[in-house]
Design a protein around this motif. Structure first.
Motif, mmCIF file in Angstrom:
data_model
loop_
_atom_site.group_PDB
_atom_site.id
_atom_site.type_symbol
_atom_site.label_atom_id
_atom_site.label_comp_id
_atom_site.label_asym_id
_atom_site.label_seq_id
_atom_site.Cartn_x
_atom_site.Cartn_y
_atom_site.Cartn_z
ATOM 1 N N PHE A 1 0.806 -1.220 0.000
ATOM 2 C CA PHE A 1 0.000 0.000 0.000
ATOM 3 C C PHE A 1 0.837 1.266 0.000
ATOM 4 O O PHE A 1 0.347 2.321 -0.353
ATOM 5 N N HIS A 2 2.098 1.166 0.436
ATOM 6 C CA HIS A 2 2.875 2.396 0.526
ATOM 7 C C HIS A 2 4.161 2.375 -0.294
ATOM 8 O O HIS A 2 4.352 3.189 -1.188
ATOM 9 N N ASP A 3 5.033 1.392 -0.006
ATOM 10 C CA ASP A 3 6.372 1.425 -0.614
ATOM 11 C C ASP A 3 6.333 1.312 -2.136
ATOM 12 O O ASP A 3 7.154 1.907 -2.824
ATOM 13 N N ARG B 1 -8.156 2.849 3.134
ATOM 14 C CA ARG B 1 -8.308 4.266 2.806
ATOM 15 C C ARG B 1 -7.331 5.125 3.617
ATOM 16 O O ARG B 1 -7.010 6.250 3.219
ATOM 17 N N ALA B 2 -6.886 4.597 4.765
ATOM 18 C CA ALA B 2 -5.905 5.344 5.564
ATOM 19 C C ALA B 2 -4.637 5.590 4.755
ATOM 20 O O ALA B 2 -4.028 6.658 4.844
ATOM 21 N N PHE B 3 -4.243 4.598 3.943
ATOM 22 C CA PHE B 3 -3.036 4.754 3.126
ATOM 23 C C PHE B 3 -3.248 5.806 2.040
ATOM 24 O O PHE B 3 -2.349 6.560 1.716
ATOM 25 N N VAL B 4 -4.457 5.813 1.487
ATOM 26 C CA VAL B 4 -4.769 6.811 0.468
ATOM 27 C C VAL B 4 -4.673 8.205 1.088
ATOM 28 O O VAL B 4 -4.059 9.124 0.533
ATOM 29 N N ALA B 5 -5.257 8.346 2.288
ATOM 30 C CA ALA B 5 -5.230 9.640 2.983
ATOM 31 C C ALA B 5 -3.796 10.026 3.319
ATOM 32 O O ALA B 5 -3.393 11.181 3.136
ATOM 33 N N ALA B 6 -3.005 9.053 3.777
ATOM 34 C CA ALA B 6 -1.611 9.336 4.138
ATOM 35 C C ALA B 6 -0.822 9.751 2.908
ATOM 36 O O ALA B 6 0.012 10.647 2.958
ATOM 37 N N GLY B 7 -1.114 9.107 1.774
ATOM 38 C CA GLY B 7 -0.440 9.458 0.522
ATOM 39 C C GLY B 7 -0.781 10.873 0.097
ATOM 40 O O GLY B 7 0.091 11.639 -0.295
ATOM 41 N N ASP B 8 -2.055 11.242 0.223
ATOM 42 C CA ASP B 8 -2.464 12.603 -0.123
ATOM 43 C C ASP B 8 -1.753 13.619 0.754
ATOM 44 O O ASP B 8 -1.281 14.657 0.288
ATOM 45 N N ALA B 9 -1.681 13.312 2.064
ATOM 46 C CA ALA B 9 -1.033 14.230 2.999
ATOM 47 C C ALA B 9 0.443 14.389 2.656
ATOM 48 O O ALA B 9 1.010 15.465 2.797
ATOM 49 N N GLY B 10 1.045 13.303 2.172
ATOM 50 C CA GLY B 10 2.474 13.329 1.850
ATOM 51 C C GLY B 10 2.804 14.181 0.644
ATOM 52 O O GLY B 10 3.954 14.525 0.433
ATOM 53 N N HIS B 11 1.799 14.525 -0.165
ATOM 54 C CA HIS B 11 2.080 15.315 -1.364
ATOM 55 C C HIS B 11 2.226 16.801 -1.073
ATOM 56 O O HIS B 11 2.478 17.591 -1.967
ATOM 57 N N ALA C 1 -4.310 -1.942 11.422
ATOM 58 C CA ALA C 1 -3.295 -1.528 12.383
ATOM 59 C C ALA C 1 -2.196 -0.696 11.714
ATOM 60 O O ALA C 1 -1.858 0.395 12.184
ATOM 61 N N VAL C 2 -1.676 -1.189 10.601
ATOM 62 C CA VAL C 2 -0.589 -0.470 9.926
ATOM 63 C C VAL C 2 -1.104 0.853 9.354
ATOM 64 O O VAL C 2 -0.434 1.881 9.442
ATOM 65 N N GLY C 3 -2.318 0.812 8.798
ATOM 66 C CA GLY C 3 -2.923 2.055 8.302
ATOM 67 C C GLY C 3 -3.041 3.078 9.419
ATOM 68 O O GLY C 3 -2.734 4.260 9.230
ATOM 69 N N GLY C 4 -3.450 2.635 10.588
ATOM 70 C CA GLY C 4 -3.571 3.530 11.748
ATOM 71 C C GLY C 4 -2.225 4.113 12.142
ATOM 72 O O GLY C 4 -2.098 5.320 12.407
ATOM 73 N N VAL C 5 -1.201 3.262 12.140
ATOM 74 C CA VAL C 5 0.149 3.723 12.521
ATOM 75 C C VAL C 5 0.662 4.738 11.489
ATOM 76 O O VAL C 5 1.264 5.753 11.848
ATOM 77 N N VAL C 6 0.390 4.465 10.209
ATOM 78 C CA VAL C 6 0.838 5.390 9.148
ATOM 79 C C VAL C 6 0.163 6.754 9.315
ATOM 80 O O VAL C 6 0.798 7.803 9.214
ATOM 81 N N VAL C 7 -1.151 6.737 9.606
ATOM 82 C CA VAL C 7 -1.871 7.999 9.767
ATOM 83 C C VAL C 7 -1.385 8.744 11.013
ATOM 84 O O VAL C 7 -1.164 9.955 10.991
ATOM 85 N N MET C 8 -1.175 7.996 12.094
ATOM 86 C CA MET C 8 -0.798 8.644 13.356
ATOM 87 C C MET C 8 0.638 9.155 13.338
ATOM 88 O O MET C 8 0.926 10.268 13.757
ATOM 89 N N LEU C 9 1.563 8.322 12.852
ATOM 90 C CA LEU C 9 2.987 8.658 12.965
ATOM 91 C C LEU C 9 3.600 9.167 11.666
ATOM 92 O O LEU C 9 4.669 9.765 11.676
ATOM 93 N N LYS D 1 -5.758 -5.317 -3.612
ATOM 94 C CA LYS D 1 -4.470 -5.216 -2.917
ATOM 95 C C LYS D 1 -4.508 -6.009 -1.606
ATOM 96 O O LYS D 1 -3.552 -6.701 -1.257
ATOM 97 N N THR D 2 -5.622 -5.891 -0.880
ATOM 98 C CA THR D 2 -5.742 -6.594 0.402
ATOM 99 C C THR D 2 -5.691 -8.105 0.174
ATOM 100 O O THR D 2 -4.979 -8.830 0.885
ATOM 101 N N ILE D 3 -6.431 -8.575 -0.824
ATOM 102 C CA ILE D 3 -6.438 -10.019 -1.103
ATOM 103 C C ILE D 3 -5.071 -10.474 -1.607
ATOM 104 O O ILE D 3 -4.601 -11.576 -1.278
ATOM 105 N N GLY D 4 -4.421 -9.618 -2.373
ATOM 106 C CA GLY D 4 -3.070 -9.938 -2.839
ATOM 107 C C GLY D 4 -2.123 -10.173 -1.674
ATOM 108 O O GLY D 4 -1.332 -11.124 -1.678
ATOM 109 N N VAL D 5 -2.214 -9.304 -0.668
ATOM 110 C CA VAL D 5 -1.359 -9.479 0.522
ATOM 111 C C VAL D 5 -1.714 -10.785 1.223
ATOM 112 O O VAL D 5 -0.832 -11.579 1.577
ATOM 113 N N ALA D 6 -3.023 -11.007 1.417
ATOM 114 C CA ALA D 6 -3.463 -12.227 2.123
ATOM 115 C C ALA D 6 -2.963 -13.475 1.397
ATOM 116 O O ALA D 6 -2.491 -14.433 2.028
#
Lengths: 494, 250
Positions: A94-96, A260-270, A169-177, A117-122
């Motif tokens: 979702f990120h790298d 969606r947390a990753f999408v939001a984090a990506g937007d914030a990163g721009h 969990a990871v999405g939450g950590v990405v958004v928070m930190l 993407k989620t199913i791909g990871v699973a």
């Protein structure tokens, strides 16, 4: 498969996951995959036939010989282990990989992209487990024990649940930190989980009494509905259906909300490159500049730190056995600790030396600097050995009051061992990327074996010296011969 | 007083001859543009001057120091900035400058002041604590340029310094180079943007197949070609025998 369709997107994710090893060439990419599939298939079918129907006819599945509590513990253990790989997989996918913008800019529903993407990871999380378990379990199912299908299904359920939890969990950590600290947290967390599972498997050797108690507790029957995972694994239809339903619901929810947390984090990163303001103190001199730079780069590479930490975790059972064996026999554990610390320091110094020498990002910058190559090499050697030397000093201080001889042996032999191991790396390592750390031993089989023999020889020297034995000279001579031989080989190569 | 750079009979052979008996002189306090088609030997020459590549033959004198006999003393006077920035992605610009200052043995207090001044000039001060991995190509190029300048080199060598820079950043870098030359420094640069050489360079050298085929001010080049009013691009194509670099957009 329809391009842009759900299955096509999942295939795209799996293809990228398979190619994520960074190896080139059809054969090098495909051969491990074929072996990964062929060996367990052949072995599993063989084992399934060998242990097959006649003797166990009538037994429905995995539960025929094991307490349900233990099966439940196995399912939970599998989930925990999968969590560590799922967390890293989620971060990468979702990120790298950086392809979310590309996919979301395409005329495809965003929900489909995130779900794929989620199913791909699973799927990539489940694959290694399924490859090992499925051939054996399916063979037994085909041969009259249909309950074994439950085990295969629970591998998928475990992977789906682990991925769903990881996405949230990871999405939450990405958004928070933010993405960068999230990498550190996730990498270290995953390494700790992996290391803990490994140590748990070694518990009967490290702490037999504790392991016996834990085993007895896990073997007791679990109350409903906590026993559903175990009952699903043995092939009971209702619990299995319930677990599959829970997994599907969790995956759907995670894909819709968590991703969606990753999408939001990506937007914030721009918004541009920003960072917390810190004070940088300028350093005087070549050696300090290089040491500070190398330690900063090591500290900022969580993947590398976790790989090193995991390698050291794998040494813990051996060290524990060594210390326990000594403790249960006559005398103190000092010499065994001296040996363990020396081996530990040797391998650590070698790892750091490889990192600071082989993975230099800007060799031309150093070559253009007004200093000799020897001065730079010396500074890098200091950087590589600084952390192992601190650890050796701490161990020596801790050993001092109870075992002065062991403390002296740790300090003296450990320091020499760390420096020689780092020297060997400095002499022979070739330029590489940091991501190749885990494969560095494959670069030279002879070097890898030599490094292990060196670590063992110095450890034996420390051990014997701590016991006051004159035989310490023998392994010390072996280690010195390895170093001298390496020096000669280097001269010849030059 | 010795010239900033004197190259005599410089030669380097890889699979083919890259630099062939090259003679070149760059005076103190001038901006010298070294032009040539791809594979002409520009980068190889500059890497040999910077001490990154040993020549097969020839002499390199940097500000009176024989670079082959005393490479350390020569390197102390030089900064080399290749087209791919020599950066550490995991370091911040300030940490990067601290590292460079340490390599060149600059007093920490002086280096800290110079670093701040450079980062402010190059519009990187607000990003001083962001890691270089988060930077755009242009920002990386500017951070690397700050690294090249933090030890105040007498001779600054730049290989395609304007690659990847937007118009504003390119102007900042060009102004910085001009100011450096005005203050007595020497700059050698290679570029594929011929207008830059035409407008900034005091003298221009055109290299082809490892040999200098023309050298001088723009007026001197025109006179030598007998082509009054010709553009540098016309002369470059005539002398270097190549349409590379691509003509500028009109």
């Amino acid at each position: 498969m329809t391009p842009g369709g759900f299955a096509w997107l999942i295939w795209h994710e799996l293809r990228l996951a398979l190619r994520g090893t960074g190896r080139r060439g059809w054969l090098t990419r495909t051969a491990p995959l074929l072996l990964l599939v062929a060996v367990p298939v052949v072995g599993g079918i063989g084992l399934g036939v060998a242990l097959g129907v006649p003797e166990h006819a009538g037994h429905r599945g995995l539960g025929s010989g094991l307490p349900p509590g233990l099966i439940g513990a196995g399912v939970v253990g599998g989930f925990v282990l999968m969590m560590s790989t799922a967390a890293i997989g989620v971060l990468r996918t979702f990120h790298d990989r950086g392809d979310l913008d590309l996919l979301l800019a395409a005329p495809i529903p965003a929900a489909r992209v995130l779900a794929a993407k989620t199913i791909g990871v699973a799927a990539s999380v489940a694959a290694p487990f399924a490859v090992v378990i499925a051939p054996f379990a399916l063979t037994r199912a085909v041969m009259g024990q249909p309950g074994w299908i439950g085990v295969v299904a629970m591998v998928g359920v475990d992977a789906a649940l682990a991925t769903a939890v990881a996405v949230v969990a990871v999405g939450g950590v990405v958004v928070m930190l933010g993405p960068r600290p999230a990498h550190v947290v996730v990498q270290l967390g995953a390494a700790m989980v992996g290391g803990a599972v490994f140590l748990a498997t070694q518990a009967p050797s490290i702490a037999p009494a504790l392991a016996r108690r834990a085993f007895a507790a896990a073997a007791r029957p679990w109350p409903t509905p906590l026993d559903w995972p175990a009952r699903a694994a043995v092939g009971e239809l209702l619990p299995l259906a319930a677990m599959i339903g829970i997994a599907v619901a969790a995956t759907t929810l995670a894909a819709r909300r968590g991703a969606r947390a990753f999408v939001a984090a990506g937007d914030a990163g721009h918004g541009g490159a920003t960072a917390q303001t810190t004070t940088v103190r300028f350093h005087a001199g070549l050696t300090r500049a290089i040491v500070v730079k190398e330690l900063r780069l090591i500290a900022r590479d969580p993947e590398l730190i976790t790989q090193i930490a995991l390698r050291l975790v794998y040494l813990i059972p051996a060290a524990a056995l060594l210390v326990r064996g000594r403790h249960e026999g006559a005398g103190s554990a000092g010499p065994a600790v001296a040996a363990a610390v020396t081996a530990f320091a040797t391998l650590l110094a070698s790892s750091f030396a490889w990192i600071v020498v082989a993975t230099e990002d800007a060799p031309d910058l150093l070559a253009a600097a007004p200093c000799t190559a020897a001065a730079i090499a010396r500074a890098k050697l200091i950087a590589a050995t600084s952390i192992p030397l601190v650890l050796i000093a701490v161990a020596a201080i801790a050993l001092g009051p109870t075992s002065p001889a062991a403390a002296a042996a740790t300090l003296g032999v450990g320091a020499v061992a760390a420096v020689t191991a780092a020297l060997l790396q400095a002499w022979f390592s070739k330029p590489a990327s940091r991501s190749a750390f885990s494969r560095r031993a494959q670069a030279s089989f002879v070097f890898g074996v030599g490094e292990l023999i060196l670590a063992a020889a110095w450890a034996a020297t420390a051990n014997l010296l701590a016991q006051g034995s004159g035989w310490a000279v023998a392994p010390a001579l072996l280690a010195a011969t390895i170093v001298a031989g390496a020096a000669e080989a280097r001269k010849t190569a030059a | 007083m010795a010239d900033a750079l004197t190259i005599t009979g410089l030669r380097k052979v890889f699979a083919r001859v890259a630099v062939d008996d090259l003679d070149l002189t760059v005076r103190r306090g001038e901006l010298y543009a070294l032009l040539g088609p791809n594979g002409a030997g520009k980068t190889t020459t500059l890497r040999m001057v910077a001490g990154l590549l040993p020549p097969d033959a020839g002499a390199i004198d940097i500000l009176g120091v024989d670079a082959r006999a005393d490479p350390i003393a020569a390197k102390r006077r030089v900064a080399y900035l290749p087209d791919e920035p020599l950066l550490y992605d995991k370091l911040t610009p300030l940490e990067y400058l601290d590292f460079i200052a340490g390599l060149w043995g600059i007093d920490p207090a002086t280096a800290a002041v110079t670093a701040e001044s450079l980062l402010r000039t190059l519009d990187l001060w607000d990003q001083r604590d962001a890691r270089c991995e988060t930077f755009s190509r242009g920002m990386k190029q500017k951070a690397a340029l700050a690294g090249a300048l933090v030890h105040d080199p007498a001779l600054l060598i730049l290989d395609e310094p304007l690659t990847g820079l937007d118009a504003g950043a390119a102007r900042t870098v060009k102004d910085l180079l001009v100011a450096r030359v005005a203050a007595g420094g020497t700059v050698i640069l290679t570029t594929h943007i011929l207008e830059v050489a035409e407008r900034l360079a005091d003298r221009i050298g055109i290299i082809r197949a490892g040999r200098l085929v023309a050298e001088g001010t723009l007026a001197e080049l025109r006179a030598a070609q007998g082509a009054a009013g010709a553009s540098l691009e016309d002369m470059f194509i005539a002398l270097a025998g190549s349409r590379d670099p691509a003509p500028p957009a009109t």
